[in-house]
Motif scaffolding. Sequence first.
Motif, PDB file in Angstrom:
ATOM      1  N   ASP A   1      54.282  36.724  31.442  1.00  0.00           N
ATOM      2  CA  ASP A   1      54.445  36.950  32.873  1.00  0.00           C
ATOM      3  C   ASP A   1      54.798  38.403  33.181  1.00  0.00           C
ATOM      4  O   ASP A   1      54.175  39.033  34.046  1.00  0.00           O
ATOM      5  CB  ASP A   1      55.527  36.012  33.407  1.00  0.00           C
ATOM      6  N   ILE A   2      55.769  38.959  32.479  1.00  0.00           N
ATOM      7  CA  ILE A   2      56.183  40.331  32.816  1.00  0.00           C
ATOM      8  C   ILE A   2      55.126  41.351  32.415  1.00  0.00           C
ATOM      9  O   ILE A   2      54.984  42.391  33.063  1.00  0.00           O
ATOM     10  CB  ILE A   2      57.557  40.697  32.220  1.00  0.00           C
ATOM     11  N   VAL A   3      54.371  41.051  31.370  1.00  0.00           N
ATOM     12  CA  VAL A   3      53.292  41.962  30.975  1.00  0.00           C
ATOM     13  C   VAL A   3      52.230  42.025  32.070  1.00  0.00           C
ATOM     14  O   VAL A   3      51.858  43.102  32.547  1.00  0.00           O
ATOM     15  CB  VAL A   3      52.661  41.530  29.636  1.00  0.00           C
ATOM     16  N   PHE A   4      51.734  40.861  32.476  1.00  0.00           N
ATOM     17  CA  PHE A   4      50.674  40.847  33.479  1.00  0.00           C
ATOM     18  C   PHE A   4      51.158  41.407  34.814  1.00  0.00           C
ATOM     19  O   PHE A   4      50.421  42.129  35.491  1.00  0.00           O
ATOM     20  CB  PHE A   4      50.131  39.436  33.665  1.00  0.00           C
ATOM     21  N   ARG A   5      52.382  41.102  35.197  1.00  0.00           N
ATOM     22  CA  ARG A   5      52.869  41.606  36.487  1.00  0.00           C
ATOM     23  C   ARG A   5      53.116  43.114  36.454  1.00  0.00           C
ATOM     24  O   ARG A   5      53.162  43.753  37.506  1.00  0.00           O
ATOM     25  CB  ARG A   5      54.133  40.861  36.895  1.00  0.00           C
ATOM     26  N   THR A   6      53.229  43.657  35.263  1.00  0.00           N
ATOM     27  CA  THR A   6      53.404  45.102  35.140  1.00  0.00           C
ATOM     28  C   THR A   6      52.072  45.840  35.160  1.00  0.00           C
ATOM     29  O   THR A   6      51.949  46.909  35.772  1.00  0.00           O
ATOM     30  CB  THR A   6      54.155  45.447  33.844  1.00  0.00           C
ATOM     31  N   ILE A   7      51.042  45.297  34.524  1.00  0.00           N
ATOM     32  CA  ILE A   7      49.807  46.062  34.337  1.00  0.00           C
ATOM     33  C   ILE A   7      48.673  45.666  35.276  1.00  0.00           C
ATOM     34  O   ILE A   7      47.713  46.426  35.431  1.00  0.00           O
ATOM     35  CB  ILE A   7      49.311  45.978  32.882  1.00  0.00           C
ATOM     36  N   LEU A   8      48.752  44.483  35.910  1.00  0.00           N
ATOM     37  CA  LEU A   8      47.632  44.025  36.732  1.00  0.00           C
ATOM     38  C   LEU A   8      47.835  44.352  38.207  1.00  0.00           C
ATOM     39  O   LEU A   8      48.960  44.343  38.709  1.00  0.00           O
ATOM     40  CB  LEU A   8      47.430  42.519  36.571  1.00  0.00           C
ATOM     41  N   GLU A   9      46.723  44.590  38.872  1.00  0.00           N
ATOM     42  CA  GLU A   9      46.715  44.808  40.315  1.00  0.00           C
ATOM     43  C   GLU A   9      45.586  43.985  40.916  1.00  0.00           C
ATOM     44  O   GLU A   9      44.778  43.391  40.206  1.00  0.00           O
ATOM     45  CB  GLU A   9      46.529  46.298  40.626  1.00  0.00           C
ATOM     46  N   GLU A  10      45.534  43.979  42.230  1.00  0.00           N
ATOM     47  CA  GLU A  10      44.511  43.224  42.946  1.00  0.00           C
ATOM     48  C   GLU A  10      43.109  43.605  42.457  1.00  0.00           C
ATOM     49  O   GLU A  10      42.786  44.790  42.327  1.00  0.00           O
ATOM     50  CB  GLU A  10      44.623  43.534  44.443  1.00  0.00           C
ATOM     51  N   ASP A  11      42.324  42.557  42.138  1.00  0.00           N
ATOM     52  CA  ASP A  11      40.904  42.701  41.766  1.00  0.00           C
ATOM     53  C   ASP A  11      40.660  43.330  40.398  1.00  0.00           C
ATOM     54  O   ASP A  11      39.505  43.623  40.061  1.00  0.00           O
ATOM     55  CB  ASP A  11      40.132  43.489  42.833  1.00  0.00           C
ATOM     56  N   THR A  12      41.701  43.551  39.622  1.00  0.00           N
ATOM     57  CA  THR A  12      41.461  43.966  38.240  1.00  0.00           C
ATOM     58  C   THR A  12      41.031  42.747  37.425  1.00  0.00           C
ATOM     59  O   THR A  12      41.169  41.602  37.872  1.00  0.00           O
ATOM     60  CB  THR A  12      42.710  44.613  37.618  1.00  0.00           C
ATOM     61  N   GLU A  13      40.514  42.992  36.234  1.00  0.00           N
ATOM     62  CA  GLU A  13      39.965  41.899  35.419  1.00  0.00           C
ATOM     63  C   GLU A  13      40.627  41.853  34.044  1.00  0.00           C
ATOM     64  O   GLU A  13      40.994  42.890  33.484  1.00  0.00           O
ATOM     65  CB  GLU A  13      38.458  42.079  35.247  1.00  0.00           C
ATOM     66  N   VAL A  14      40.740  40.622  33.536  1.00  0.00           N
ATOM     67  CA  VAL A  14      41.290  40.400  32.194  1.00  0.00           C
ATOM     68  C   VAL A  14      40.267  39.618  31.392  1.00  0.00           C
ATOM     69  O   VAL A  14      39.823  38.540  31.809  1.00  0.00           O
ATOM     70  CB  VAL A  14      42.615  39.612  32.253  1.00  0.00           C
TER      71      VAL A  14
ATOM     72  N   LEU B   1      47.857  34.733  39.879  1.00  0.00           N
ATOM     73  CA  LEU B   1      49.008  35.000  40.740  1.00  0.00           C
ATOM     74  C   LEU B   1      49.173  36.498  40.997  1.00  0.00           C
ATOM     75  O   LEU B   1      49.741  36.904  42.007  1.00  0.00           O
ATOM     76  CB  LEU B   1      50.285  34.437  40.122  1.00  0.00           C
ATOM     77  N   CYS B   2      48.666  37.309  40.070  1.00  0.00           N
ATOM     78  CA  CYS B   2      48.705  38.764  40.245  1.00  0.00           C
ATOM     79  C   CYS B   2      47.549  39.274  41.105  1.00  0.00           C
ATOM     80  O   CYS B   2      47.447  40.486  41.349  1.00  0.00           O
ATOM     81  CB  CYS B   2      48.661  39.456  38.883  1.00  0.00           C
ATOM     82  N   GLY B   3      46.668  38.374  41.529  1.00  0.00           N
ATOM     83  CA  GLY B   3      45.507  38.793  42.319  1.00  0.00           C
ATOM     84  C   GLY B   3      44.376  39.329  41.467  1.00  0.00           C
ATOM     85  O   GLY B   3      43.415  39.904  41.985  1.00  0.00           O
ATOM     86  N   ALA B   4      44.487  39.131  40.162  1.00  0.00           N
ATOM     87  CA  ALA B   4      43.462  39.609  39.236  1.00  0.00           C
ATOM     88  C   ALA B   4      42.511  38.465  38.868  1.00  0.00           C
ATOM     89  O   ALA B   4      42.709  37.317  39.268  1.00  0.00           O
ATOM     90  CB  ALA B   4      44.105  40.203  37.996  1.00  0.00           C
ATOM     91  N   LYS B   5      41.503  38.781  38.072  1.00  0.00           N
ATOM     92  CA  LYS B   5      40.455  37.802  37.756  1.00  0.00           C
ATOM     93  C   LYS B   5      40.326  37.615  36.244  1.00  0.00           C
ATOM     94  O   LYS B   5      40.148  38.594  35.506  1.00  0.00           O
ATOM     95  CB  LYS B   5      39.120  38.279  38.327  1.00  0.00           C
ATOM     96  N   PRO B   6      40.404  36.368  35.753  1.00  0.00           N
ATOM     97  CA  PRO B   6      40.129  36.112  34.337  1.00  0.00           C
ATOM     98  C   PRO B   6      38.629  36.101  34.078  1.00  0.00           C
ATOM     99  O   PRO B   6      37.870  35.508  34.852  1.00  0.00           O
ATOM    100  CB  PRO B   6      40.738  34.727  34.100  1.00  0.00           C
ATOM    101  N   VAL B   7      38.215  36.771  33.026  1.00  0.00           N
ATOM    102  CA  VAL B   7      36.802  36.810  32.636  1.00  0.00           C
ATOM    103  C   VAL B   7      36.702  36.220  31.231  1.00  0.00           C
ATOM    104  O   VAL B   7      37.208  36.804  30.269  1.00  0.00           O
ATOM    105  CB  VAL B   7      36.252  38.252  32.650  1.00  0.00           C
ATOM    106  N   TYR B   8      36.070  35.062  31.124  1.00  0.00           N
ATOM    107  CA  TYR B   8      36.017  34.361  29.844  1.00  0.00           C
ATOM    108  C   TYR B   8      34.768  34.730  29.047  1.00  0.00           C
ATOM    109  O   TYR B   8      33.685  34.879  29.603  1.00  0.00           O
ATOM    110  CB  TYR B   8      36.040  32.847  30.056  1.00  0.00           C
ATOM    111  N   VAL B   9      34.967  34.848  27.746  1.00  0.00           N
ATOM    112  CA  VAL B   9      33.866  35.085  26.817  1.00  0.00           C
ATOM    113  C   VAL B   9      33.696  33.835  25.967  1.00  0.00           C
ATOM    114  O   VAL B   9      34.663  33.367  25.342  1.00  0.00           O
ATOM    115  CB  VAL B   9      34.158  36.302  25.909  1.00  0.00           C
TER     116      VAL B   9
END
Length: 382
Positions: free
Chosen positions: A103-116, A132-140
């Motif tokens: 949780d703290i990692v993602f809330r530190t590095i992610l912003e709206e519309d970024t991708e993981v 919840l961070c407004g980012a998007k998961p991209v599955y491989v």
Amino acid sequence: MEHLINHRVKNIEISGIRKFFNLVADVEGMISLTIGQPDFPTPNHVKEAGKQAIDHNQTTYTHNAGLIELREAAANFYREKYGLNYSPQSEVIITTGASQAIDIVFRTILEEDTEVILPGPVYPGYEPIIKLCGAKPVYVDIRENDFRFTATMIAEQITEKTRCIVLPYPSNPTGVSLTEQELSDIAKLVEGKDIFILADEIYSELAYDKPHVSVASFLRDQTIVINGLSKSHSMTGWRVGMVFAPEYLSKHMLKVHQYNVTCASSVSQVAAIAALTAGINDAVEMKTEYVKRRDYVYSRLTKMGLDVVKPDGAFYFFVKIPDEDTSSFDFALDLVNKVKLAVVPGSAFSNLGEGYFRLSYAYSMDMLTEGLNRLEAYLNLR
């Protein structure tokens, strides 16, 4: 007034693992091979340290990042086990389990519309926090590559919005680890790009066929390593996690951590010191037993004709359902109804887990034997 609830919270769901576990928890006579809960007790010396912490009134707030003695022990653990050097003062944070660390990692590095970018199937604890961070998961999709996540696959998904790549190895739910070369190739791909790697290494001490290697060995300055004591020391309820990252990252994650929980439990931290010092090799005995269980389960599953990749870490099998027309949830529910055996539907691990089920072998040989007997009986009914 439910319409006032944060829409992102309303749109996420309880973990499919827990959902199915709760569904069958009260069924009499059930054999459940669902939860990744080690069946070993917490080592006695760890429990004694926790008791003494209470008796000695070590029950107050600690430094936000954790007791310095524990951070020193954690840094030493990673240096001895994996050859990585982190400053206890500025590059180690003790968290309330590895889940809070994520949780703290993602809330530190992610912003709206970024991708993981994540491998799929994968542990379900990442996607909700990403969203919840407004980012998007991209599955491989890694299903056709024996669940291996490669640099070539990742490269195809990188865009200017990519902020992070998740490397959860050894893997939940597949039990697969990546080789040193595979990790090195991923590091070379990411090096110099504005992309972080989140290395979730919670099962690092349960790597069976070869020693665990951290991707941080190749790309320290862009890697955030998460670990904890739940699996290695059978301390799931103590809630002790660890984050290792360069100082420029840690100082910002610490702010999120501070306002999130202030600090991890002081009693659990004292117990964790014992786990990482006197008990630094506590996982060895457990690992020996897990290997026996793995080999037994693999032998039984393959004799049943099931399609399965032999895991080299963690304590899970991710098994292909023989009937392609049956959903993983319906298959798991039918197992419950007909032979009182509970496993986790593959759909709990993203849409790419559909068509599989997860079986945990973090259970006694007696339970595994009975559970597999029931699975075999069920398959013979079909």
